[in-house]
Each structure stands twice: as structure tokens, then as C-alpha cells.
Design a protein around this motif. Sequence first.
Motif, PDB file in Angstrom:
ATOM      1  N   GLN A 106     -27.282 -16.338 -16.420  1.00 24.14           N
ATOM      2  CA  GLN A 106     -28.321 -15.447 -15.805  1.00 24.14           C
ATOM      3  C   GLN A 106     -28.415 -15.814 -14.263  1.00 24.14           C
ATOM      4  O   GLN A 106     -29.346 -15.035 -13.644  1.00 24.14           O
ATOM      5  CB  GLN A 106     -29.360 -15.754 -16.730  1.00 24.14           C
ATOM      6  N   SER A 107     -27.826 -16.742 -13.805  1.00 26.98           N
ATOM      7  CA  SER A 107     -27.887 -16.924 -12.583  1.00 26.98           C
ATOM      8  C   SER A 107     -26.773 -16.528 -11.763  1.00 26.98           C
ATOM      9  O   SER A 107     -27.097 -16.864 -10.316  1.00 26.98           O
ATOM     10  CB  SER A 107     -27.705 -18.813 -12.302  1.00 26.98           C
ATOM     11  N   ALA A 108     -25.861 -15.640 -11.979  1.00 28.96           N
ATOM     12  CA  ALA A 108     -24.700 -15.178 -11.222  1.00 28.96           C
ATOM     13  C   ALA A 108     -25.339 -14.038 -10.146  1.00 28.96           C
ATOM     14  O   ALA A 108     -26.320 -13.219 -10.661  1.00 28.96           O
ATOM     15  CB  ALA A 108     -23.818 -14.704 -12.063  1.00 28.96           C
ATOM     16  N   VAL A 109     -25.004 -14.099  -9.129  1.00 27.64           N
ATOM     17  CA  VAL A 109     -25.202 -13.011  -8.075  1.00 27.64           C
ATOM     18  C   VAL A 109     -23.999 -12.790  -7.490  1.00 27.64           C
ATOM     19  O   VAL A 109     -23.115 -13.295  -7.000  1.00 27.64           O
ATOM     20  CB  VAL A 109     -26.224 -13.505  -6.998  1.00 27.64           C
ATOM     21  N   LEU A 110     -23.696 -11.088  -7.388  1.00 26.91           N
ATOM     22  CA  LEU A 110     -22.711 -10.560  -6.600  1.00 26.91           C
ATOM     23  C   LEU A 110     -22.947  -9.884  -5.629  1.00 26.91           C
ATOM     24  O   LEU A 110     -23.860  -8.979  -5.707  1.00 26.91           O
ATOM     25  CB  LEU A 110     -21.949  -9.809  -7.864  1.00 26.91           C
ATOM     26  N   GLU A 111     -22.223 -10.050  -4.333  1.00 24.85           N
ATOM     27  CA  GLU A 111     -22.362  -9.161  -3.379  1.00 24.85           C
ATOM     28  C   GLU A 111     -21.287  -8.889  -2.884  1.00 24.85           C
ATOM     29  O   GLU A 111     -19.989  -9.274  -3.068  1.00 24.85           O
ATOM     30  CB  GLU A 111     -23.056 -10.133  -2.175  1.00 24.85           C
ATOM     31  N   GLY A 112     -21.283  -7.799  -2.082  1.00 24.60           N
ATOM     32  CA  GLY A 112     -19.865  -7.156  -1.500  1.00 24.60           C
ATOM     33  C   GLY A 112     -19.526  -5.705  -2.207  1.00 24.60           C
ATOM     34  O   GLY A 112     -18.642  -5.160  -1.588  1.00 24.60           O
ATOM     35  N   LEU A 113     -20.197  -5.222  -3.264  1.00 25.67           N
ATOM     36  CA  LEU A 113     -19.713  -4.204  -3.865  1.00 25.67           C
ATOM     37  C   LEU A 113     -20.311  -2.676  -3.061  1.00 25.67           C
ATOM     38  O   LEU A 113     -21.231  -3.043  -2.577  1.00 25.67           O
ATOM     39  CB  LEU A 113     -20.291  -4.078  -5.570  1.00 25.67           C
ATOM     40  N   PRO A 114     -19.561  -1.777  -3.194  1.00 28.75           N
ATOM     41  CA  PRO A 114     -19.786  -0.556  -2.482  1.00 28.75           C
ATOM     42  C   PRO A 114     -21.425   0.016  -3.157  1.00 28.75           C
ATOM     43  O   PRO A 114     -21.996   0.734  -2.625  1.00 28.75           O
ATOM     44  CB  PRO A 114     -18.821   0.305  -2.408  1.00 28.75           C
ATOM     45  N   ALA A 115     -21.443  -0.314  -4.488  1.00 30.47           N
ATOM     46  CA  ALA A 115     -22.609   0.114  -5.131  1.00 30.47           C
ATOM     47  C   ALA A 115     -23.166  -0.880  -5.994  1.00 30.47           C
ATOM     48  O   ALA A 115     -22.555  -2.078  -5.961  1.00 30.47           O
ATOM     49  CB  ALA A 115     -22.294   1.416  -6.208  1.00 30.47           C
ATOM     50  N   GLY A 116     -24.367  -0.742  -6.518  1.00 32.26           N
ATOM     51  CA  GLY A 116     -25.054  -1.935  -7.138  1.00 32.26           C
ATOM     52  C   GLY A 116     -24.519  -2.131  -8.598  1.00 32.26           C
ATOM     53  O   GLY A 116     -23.592  -1.193  -9.075  1.00 32.26           O
ATOM     54  N   VAL A 117     -24.802  -3.181  -9.209  1.00 33.24           N
ATOM     55  CA  VAL A 117     -24.611  -3.625 -10.616  1.00 33.24           C
ATOM     56  C   VAL A 117     -25.286  -2.681 -11.569  1.00 33.24           C
ATOM     57  O   VAL A 117     -26.595  -3.006 -11.709  1.00 33.24           O
ATOM     58  CB  VAL A 117     -24.494  -5.126 -10.735  1.00 33.24           C
ATOM     59  N   SER A 203     -18.637 -10.103 -16.696  1.00 29.68           N
ATOM     60  CA  SER A 203     -17.983  -8.868 -16.518  1.00 29.68           C
ATOM     61  C   SER A 203     -19.412  -8.091 -15.863  1.00 29.68           C
ATOM     62  O   SER A 203     -20.694  -8.372 -16.367  1.00 29.68           O
ATOM     63  CB  SER A 203     -17.455  -8.039 -17.526  1.00 29.68           C
ATOM     64  N   VAL A 204     -19.161  -6.959 -14.999  1.00 30.87           N
ATOM     65  CA  VAL A 204     -20.183  -6.281 -14.857  1.00 30.87           C
ATOM     66  C   VAL A 204     -19.707  -4.940 -14.556  1.00 30.87           C
ATOM     67  O   VAL A 204     -18.374  -4.445 -14.562  1.00 30.87           O
ATOM     68  CB  VAL A 204     -20.582  -6.541 -13.012  1.00 30.87           C
ATOM     69  N   ARG A 205     -20.674  -3.953 -14.705  1.00 27.40           N
ATOM     70  CA  ARG A 205     -20.277  -2.607 -14.749  1.00 27.40           C
ATOM     71  C   ARG A 205     -20.822  -1.766 -13.564  1.00 27.40           C
ATOM     72  O   ARG A 205     -22.014  -2.383 -13.312  1.00 27.40           O
ATOM     73  CB  ARG A 205     -20.917  -1.905 -16.010  1.00 27.40           C
ATOM     74  N   THR A 206     -20.085  -1.349 -12.754  1.00 27.90           N
ATOM     75  CA  THR A 206     -20.569  -0.782 -11.644  1.00 27.90           C
ATOM     76  C   THR A 206     -20.158   0.852 -11.280  1.00 27.90           C
ATOM     77  O   THR A 206     -19.479   1.390 -11.950  1.00 27.90           O
ATOM     78  CB  THR A 206     -20.031  -1.355 -10.170  1.00 27.90           C
ATOM     79  N   ARG A 207     -20.612   1.234 -10.254  1.00 29.04           N
ATOM     80  CA  ARG A 207     -20.221   2.954  -9.815  1.00 29.04           C
ATOM     81  C   ARG A 207     -19.959   2.929  -8.648  1.00 29.04           C
ATOM     82  O   ARG A 207     -20.920   2.821  -7.619  1.00 29.04           O
ATOM     83  CB  ARG A 207     -21.335   3.752 -10.482  1.00 29.04           C
ATOM     84  N   ALA A 208     -18.448   3.163  -8.149  1.00 36.40           N
ATOM     85  CA  ALA A 208     -18.414   3.163  -6.773  1.00 36.40           C
ATOM     86  C   ALA A 208     -17.948   4.744  -6.349  1.00 36.40           C
ATOM     87  O   ALA A 208     -17.368   5.497  -7.118  1.00 36.40           O
ATOM     88  CB  ALA A 208     -17.063   2.442  -6.359  1.00 36.40           C
ATOM     89  N   GLY A 209     -18.430   5.133  -5.160  1.00 35.00           N
ATOM     90  CA  GLY A 209     -18.205   6.518  -4.703  1.00 35.00           C
ATOM     91  C   GLY A 209     -16.668   6.833  -4.452  1.00 35.00           C
ATOM     92  O   GLY A 209     -16.176   7.748  -4.689  1.00 35.00           O
TER      93      GLY A 209
END
Length: 549
Positions: A106-117, A203-209
Motif C-alpha cells: 500500500q506504500s508504493a508510488v509510481l511516477e513517469g507513466l503517460p497516464a494514471g494508474v 502490478s498496475v493497470r494503466t491506459r496510455a494514449g
Amino acid sequence: MRIGLSLILALVLSGLVASAVLAQANGPAAVAEPGVTVSQGPDAVSVVIYRDRPVNTVELMRRSQQSWARLDREGLALIVETRTIDLPAGEAVIRFEGVAGGIVGQSAVLEGLPAGVIERNTDFDLLTPGSLFERSIGETVRVVRVNPVTGNAEEHVAVIRAGANGPVLEVDGGFEALSCSGLTQRVVFDRVPEGLSDQPSLSVRTRAGTAGRYTVTLAYLATGLQWSSDYVAELAPDGRSMTLTGWLTLANFGSTGFVDAPVQAVAGNLRTQAGTVPVDAVRLPRRAGCWPQDTTTGGEMPEGYAAESRAYAMAPPPPPPPPPPAGVQDIVVTGSRVAREDDLGDYKIYTLPERTTVAARQTKQVRFLERRDVPVERLYRARVDGSSDLIGVIGPFQTDIVLKLDNDAGSALGLALPGGTWSLRQQRTDGPTFFTGEARSTDRPVGLPVELSIGQSPNVRVRHRATEYSSSRTGGVATTLYTVEVEILNAGSDSARLEIIPRSYFQPGFIITRESRESALTEGGYPAWTFDVPPRSVERLSYSYRLEY
């Protein structure tokens, strides 16, 4: 899931004991199922280790040898990883493998993706013989058996029909409970079922343009890492100065190593919540289920089965494999340069002078302090009392030996010192250096002296007695008066600096009404009489004090 890896799990079965051997052949670095991008490990990583109290290195190493000690769930570190990922256009799942085994999801932070998590998952279903069977129900495997007559290995195609709670195979047109035949056999799996891993993954689920290659930063808290501080103090022959060396011990009790990483240690009692711990990984054991031992409560054995079972039961089982070491495996010492000290709000942070590898189950010592010619004051401390139940002579008793180091900003020390264990050595002008004791210290900022209680002196002794005692009450206030006489004996050949502390100074209404020597408030905030006692002589002190309550 890793596809493209020829992975074989061999279960050597003899009765109810099974051992697993995992072999991996060469293959592509990472091939994932459609819609899943796998990041197998970080390109770079940094580690910041915290603590909630000073840690005793010796006690930590002792606990590391205890199989029941869960040191992998203690301690706390901030792990910051830099990774490069190839992201497809549209919705996708990114699986981060190689994260720390003690990750607090629950402490994980992810930065740098073109779209949110969109969502985030931490997977703890680990690869074990039990989980492998459970996840492979309905899958085709190969059973390799040794023919007891010819001694040759024979391979049969089988289908798993029941999982870990008593594996059942469909083989050669019949059903067979695994490990019930008494024959040496192994089951070969050609792939690992989806979702199983030898280490937890995020694992994270994201959506990139648009599709592209991105550099992302993944930061999370993890347990299993701790640090402690230790000091080696070598006193000069005259005992008035010392050479001081400080060492940081970094301990990694987790299953994940950090290669070529910048490492920092934060001093201060960090407050954490009880929930800041990782989720225990799911480890599903494999249970043998042979009829009639496990599945029936009565009835007769089939003909021929009883004799086979008796012969099998008389065979001693092979010894269990040795447990993996609970503690550290290596101790690495490096002292080429000194760690840098900086401020981090109310805390102190020590940065290692160069990148280092903190391997799994390893401790590493790094020098963080080097000071020469640090002035030392040797005190002999005694606490005396004049309570009514102590009327009469008390003592003589030994005094405490205290080494006092000035730690003002302009002093020879002038550093914030994290609490730790001090190992004291005494130099001699005509011989070797001797070990003279150990002491513990708390965190000390610049401006407060460091005091080390290193033992008791047989040469400097104190005895005291209460010569007067009276008590009265006026209205609702009770007043008690005491008079105390103290005698100090120095049998040594050197002058002794003595500090006498009234034990009752913290009681309500304490005030000194008369004294034969002048007292003063110490840096610790308590009153005391400090004076020198010449060698082979006796000094005296008398004082009166009052308590009101």
C-alpha cells in the motif's frame, strides 16, 4: 507468468516425502501474455534505511540465528527504483518483478507513466510444489518413473485431476493418488502457471494514449533492513583523550539484494504504525492423500495392498532437507572513506561515501566517524539518600565510572551521534592496548555531552548516613527535613573527580537548605556536588534538604 522458459520441477517421491528441484534453461529475457508488460528488475535502485529506536548490533546478530525470529518483517527502508518499460497503446498491465520481498504494497508510488494508474495489485502467491499442483488442475504433465525390475526410467503422460490437498493424476487410463505407489517418481511441468512467482510482484493497470518506451520511478517501503551504530574508543595512556571511530552496520534480512545502490541511514526514533508490514506470502504445502490412511475411517485393505504398505512403512524416510539460514550469510567491512552527515528535518541522515551492494542476508559495516584527540573527563559518580528508613551508616560502596565527552559545536567532537554500543580500549605507554569495557549511549545531538558508564571503581568508594530527620504538617502541607553526611575514600594513586547526586532531587518540594560545599545544576538538569579527591585521602560533604508535599 514467464513464457519461453523451459522450467522443470522435479518431485522426487518416495512415500510421503517430496523434494523439489528447479532448473531453468536459457531463453528470452521476458515474454508476457498479451496485454501484460513485464519489468524484470530495476535499472537503478537507492536504499534509505530507518529505525524506530537504537539497535544493539550484538542482539540483532543473536536473533538472526533464531529460526523463529521474523527479522524479515522488522526494520523499515524506502526503496526507490528506476525502470524502463515498453508500454503499448491502450489499456495494459505492467508487472514489476524483482521488488523487495518485504514490500509494503500500500506504500508504493509510481511516477513517469503517460497516464494514471487505474488499479494496483501486490501478488503474494509464491511458487511451491503445493501451489504448482493447485494451479495446474486439468493440465497435462509428464510422470517419470523408475521401473523396479529393469531400473530404467519410463515416462508417462498424465493429467492433474486434484491439487495440493492430495494430488490425483489420470495416467494410463486410470486414476492414481500421487506418491501412493511407493515407487520413485517425478512429475515434470513444462511451464509455470500464470500468477505464480518465486518472489512477490507488484502490478498496475494503466491506459496510455500512444505506445512508447518510458522511464518510471517506483518507490515503496519494505521491511527486512535494519541499521545500527557502534563505536571503538581508544583512550590515551593518561586517560584524558581518545581516538574515536564509528561504524554503521547495515543488515539485510530479506530475500532481495540491492546491487550498486546509493545507501543512506536515518538516525532518530521514527514513528510507524503497526500495519506497516508486508502481507505474508501464500505458501501452499503439498499434502499426500493415500487411501486408506487419509480418506477412510474403516473397511478392509485391498488384497496385496497391506503387505506393500507394511514394507513401505518399515522403510525409514530420508532426512528432511536442512532449513535455509534464518540469519545473515556474509559480513563485509569497508572503511575506505567516511559517511557524510546531513540534516533531514529533526533527524540526521548518513550517506555512504560510495555506492554499495547490500546483498540478501548480509551485513555490511561502513565507517561513518573518525575523530582524534577527543578530550575525555573521567567522573566517579555516586547517588546518596537520606530517607528515614536509611538512618545509620550506608557503605562504603563503589562509585560508577563515567566518561564524559564535550560535544559542543566548537569541540573536537562536535557531531550528532546515533545511539549505539561503545567498545573501550586503554593504551599503555609501556605495553599493548587492553579492552576495558563496553557502554551504551542514546542519540546525542550537537550541544549535549556524551556520558558513558563503563563500570564501578574499587578504589573510589562512598559511605553516607542520615544524621537528622524530622517531619511536620502545617495545614495540608507535610514538611520533611533531612541532614546527610557523606564520606569519600580514594584509595587510588591518582586524583579522582567526584560527583555526588542527591537521590531525592526529583521528589516534590525538594530544596537544599544547607551545604558544606557549593552545589550546582548539571547539564542534565539535576543538582550535584562536584569536587576532586586527592589520591589516598578522604573528603567529606554534609548537606540538609527539605521535601514538601
